[in-house]
Write a protein that holds these residues in place. Structure first.
Motif, mmCIF file in Angstrom:
data_model
loop_
_atom_site.group_PDB
_atom_site.id
_atom_site.type_symbol
_atom_site.label_atom_id
_atom_site.label_comp_id
_atom_site.label_asym_id
_atom_site.label_seq_id
_atom_site.Cartn_x
_atom_site.Cartn_y
_atom_site.Cartn_z
ATOM 1 N N ILE A 26 0.929 -1.116 -0.070
ATOM 2 C CA ILE A 26 -0.103 -0.256 -0.028
ATOM 3 C C ILE A 26 0.794 1.095 -0.095
ATOM 4 O O ILE A 26 0.738 2.098 -0.788
ATOM 5 N N GLN A 29 2.566 2.455 -3.355
ATOM 6 C CA GLN A 29 1.805 2.593 -4.422
ATOM 7 C C GLN A 29 2.376 4.065 -5.100
ATOM 8 O O GLN A 29 2.713 5.048 -4.468
ATOM 9 N N CYS A 88 -11.214 2.477 0.220
ATOM 10 C CA CYS A 88 -10.690 1.133 -0.292
ATOM 11 C C CYS A 88 -10.303 0.217 0.754
ATOM 12 O O CYS A 88 -9.565 0.644 1.750
ATOM 13 N N VAL A 90 -8.556 -3.063 2.212
ATOM 14 C CA VAL A 90 -7.464 -4.478 1.923
ATOM 15 C C VAL A 90 -7.535 -5.217 3.073
ATOM 16 O O VAL A 90 -7.381 -4.743 4.342
ATOM 17 N N TYR A 96 -1.987 -5.252 -2.307
ATOM 18 C CA TYR A 96 -2.155 -4.447 -3.870
ATOM 19 C C TYR A 96 -1.051 -5.036 -4.377
ATOM 20 O O TYR A 96 0.012 -5.241 -4.242
ATOM 21 N N SER A 100 -2.275 -0.124 -8.229
ATOM 22 C CA SER A 100 -3.504 -0.209 -7.980
ATOM 23 C C SER A 100 -4.394 1.141 -8.129
ATOM 24 O O SER A 100 -5.464 1.480 -8.676
ATOM 25 N N ALA A 149 -10.498 -5.020 -3.142
ATOM 26 C CA ALA A 149 -10.159 -4.839 -4.434
ATOM 27 C C ALA A 149 -11.269 -3.970 -5.063
ATOM 28 O O ALA A 149 -11.566 -3.856 -6.292
ATOM 29 N N ILE A 195 -5.464 -6.259 -9.779
ATOM 30 C CA ILE A 195 -4.734 -5.284 -9.045
ATOM 31 C C ILE A 195 -4.589 -5.811 -7.638
ATOM 32 O O ILE A 195 -4.019 -5.126 -6.864
ATOM 33 N N TYR A 196 -5.039 -6.833 -7.131
ATOM 34 C CA TYR A 196 -5.251 -7.185 -5.756
ATOM 35 C C TYR A 196 -4.966 -8.851 -5.660
ATOM 36 O O TYR A 196 -5.454 -9.601 -6.469
#
Length: 315
Positions: A26, A29, A88, A90, A96, A100, A149, A195-196
């Motif tokens: 995360i 990113q 979002c 997670v 991720y 993403s 996701a 993406i996940y």
């Protein structure tokens, strides 16, 4: 202080084995305008201390330690702490893939939507209307039904969306998504990229709560509360099809009790099926006719063998 564009929310419970991998995916990113909210849900391992260390190192990471409140309680605490325009989730044992958040952002900028759904694996389909999205959500075949996701505009969440007790072990995220779908008229957008990474672990809620009639009863009770007035009957074909899948799973898991056909929930499903002339498939139709536990087990054994043979020939 300006709102961050994204809040990435991580409910954490005894996740020290995977938490570094999750958090690093995360915080690295390639999109700058986001915050991270970590909710330590009464962890008894080193997870809480790890969360504090992340927050001490990064200015956009916030930690809250709460008494253990279960999956939905932790998600509720995440929402309450989040400041972002888009939210979002997670899970702490997932992560991720690179890029993403940027990919979510690009879809949000290009489409008028309140929800973006990213891929976990297989190819997904783009619904044409919000009605089609709700129907596909019930079918469970076009995209995943979870809150992970995904990116959701923050104002879609309210107290009613997360008004689910921790005793609901079957499909709480599905219920959340149904409720979110009735708070918007905009079609969710499918981000057709992987993406996940979703990790299925032996300690997960799903793994430790095999399908059963009591769990299905709780699920249906709170699912019914998710529909605006008059909308429940409209979705009966999908609700009954979901019920048929539940019976199939319970039979396969050998969790159906003796005389299960007489249970009030099963009788309610039968009445709903009859009201729309729904025809159960041969497996469930046969199960309804079998009263002998010996014949029931024999039928399920034959069914398992057929599945194994079909799996061999499909390779």
């Amino acid at each position: 202080m300006n709102k961050p564009f994204f809040t990435v929310m991580v409910p954490v419970y005894n996740a020290e084995k995977y938490l570094d991998e999750c958090f690093n995916s995360i915080i690295t990113q390639d999109f700058e305008d986001f915050e991270v909210v970590l909710i330590d849900d009464g962890s008894t391992d080193n997870s809480g201390a790890m969360c504090d260390a992340y927050a001490n190192k990064h200015h956009n990471v916030y930690v809250q330690h709460i008494e253990n409140s279960g999956e939905i309680g932790a998600r509720r605490a995440c929402i309450a702490a989040a400041k972002g325009e888009w939210l979002c989730f997670v899970d702490a044992d997932d992560y991720y893939f690179p890029g993403s958040l940027r990919k979510f952002y690009e879809v949000i900028q290009n489409y008028d939507t309140d929800m973006v759904i990213g891929r976990l694996g297989e190819n997904y389909s783009q619904p044409r209307t919000i009605e089609e999205y709700r129907q596909w959500l019930f079918s469970g075949e076009k995209f995943h039904p979870g809150v992970i996701a995904t990116a959701v505009r923050s104002d879609l969440y309210n107290e009613d969306v997360l008004d689910i007790p921790r005793t609901v072990k079957k499909g709480p995220d599905f219920i959340i998504n149904i409720r979110l779908s009735f708070r918007t008229n905009k079609v969710p957008r499918i981000l057709d990229e992987l993406i996940y990474f979703y990790r299925s672990t032996p300690t997960s809620i799903i793994a430790n709560n095999p399908p059963s009639i009591p769990l299905a009863k709780l699920f249906k009770e709170h699912l019914k509360k998710s529909f605006p007035e008059g909308e429940y009957k409209k979705y009966l074909p999908f609700i009954v099809a979901n019920a048929e899948r539940d019976i199939t799973r319970m039979a396969y898991a050998r969790t159906l009790p003796k005389n299960w056909q007489d249970d009030p929930l099963i009788q309610e499903w039968l009445q709903e099926a009859q009201s729309i002339n729904y025809q159960f498939g041969w497996r469930v139709a046969t199960l309804f006719k079998i009263r002998s536990p010996f014949l029931h087990n024999s039928f399920v054994n034959i069914w398992r063998i057929i599945n194994r043979i079909q799996a061999l020939f499909s390779r």
